[in-house]
Design an enzyme around this catalytic site. Sequence first.
Site, PDB file in Angstrom:
ATOM      1  CB  CYS A  86      40.928  26.162  41.578  1.00 39.32           C
ATOM      2  SG  CYS A  86      41.768  24.478  41.798  1.00 39.32           S
ATOM      3  CD  GLU A  87      41.332  21.963  35.171  1.00 41.70           C
ATOM      4  OE1 GLU A  87      42.177  21.493  34.911  1.00 41.70           O
ATOM      5  OE2 GLU A  87      40.541  22.954  34.507  1.00 41.70           O
ATOM      6  CG  HIS A  88      43.328  21.116  40.015  1.00 30.87           C
ATOM      7  ND1 HIS A  88      44.480  21.836  39.999  1.00 30.87           N
ATOM      8  CD2 HIS A  88      43.392  20.373  38.866  1.00 30.87           C
ATOM      9  CE1 HIS A  88      44.892  21.829  38.596  1.00 30.87           C
ATOM     10  NE2 HIS A  88      44.284  20.842  38.138  1.00 30.87           N
ATOM     11  CG  HIS A  89      41.249  21.990  45.298  1.00 33.64           C
ATOM     12  ND1 HIS A  89      42.597  22.421  44.574  1.00 33.64           N
ATOM     13  CD2 HIS A  89      41.684  20.830  45.891  1.00 33.64           C
ATOM     14  CE1 HIS A  89      43.655  21.640  45.077  1.00 33.64           C
ATOM     15  NE2 HIS A  89      43.151  20.788  45.651  1.00 33.64           N
ATOM     16  CD  GLN A 127      47.779  32.671  38.161  1.00 37.72           C
ATOM     17  OE1 GLN A 127      47.228  32.729  39.035  1.00 37.72           O
ATOM     18  NE2 GLN A 127      48.903  33.608  37.659  1.00 37.72           N
ATOM     19  CG  HIS A 155      45.419  30.306  42.762  1.00 36.85           C
ATOM     20  ND1 HIS A 155      44.850  29.557  41.759  1.00 36.85           N
ATOM     21  CD2 HIS A 155      46.203  31.124  42.424  1.00 36.85           C
ATOM     22  CE1 HIS A 155      45.517  30.227  40.474  1.00 36.85           C
ATOM     23  NE2 HIS A 155      46.223  30.849  40.981  1.00 36.85           N
ATOM     24  CB  CYS A 157      42.936  25.635  46.062  1.00 33.53           C
ATOM     25  SG  CYS A 157      43.798  26.256  44.664  1.00 33.53           S
TER      26      CYS A 157
END
Length: 197
Positions: A86-89, A127, A155, A157
């Site tokens: 995940c590019e956010h976390h 995703q 996920h 996250c």
Amino acid sequence: MTFTAVDVLQEEPADGRDPLEDVARRLLIEIGEDPDRDGLKDTPARFARWWREFSGYDPGKVGTLFPLHTDGQTVLVSDIQLWSLCEHHLLPFSCSVTIAYRPRGEVLGLSKFARIAHRHAHRLQVQERLVRDIADEITEVTGSEDVAVLARGEHLCMSMRGIRTPALMTSSVFNGVFEEHGPARQEVVAMVLPRSL
């Protein structure tokens, strides 16, 4: 002179260590650990090797096509299991991916579907973009606009942080003949959903 994080990471330490080892050591210190204790001494090196292995993934040849005459046949490859981040976390997510397409005079070699899916999973992702990237490359390699990609993923996250509840996210891309809610799309959905429920 101002340095960015990229500049710092590109400067190799004088002792030849991977710069990512320094990142791992700093992370361990920031969360209250001692990177020099027995259980963690080799962790920075392992961390660096894993990140290099993950981000440097080479799928090999993905464009192997075989001549075959088909009349509106749908080819479906399902349950391709992969991991991404995940590019956010920067936390992992796992996906089961299904790819369907209608060949145009040639068929793509079976292993190439997984190679293409893994190529796009081995980067920081979401995703929704993952399924789009896979669909776009299948179209580019095969020359067929008739491509559908579905993914169901968990996920970490969401499972490990925040709400801390496991759940499956489904995302899909339907192009060409699969775009309409007609028989071609129903065929793909029928092949995928019974296994997923």
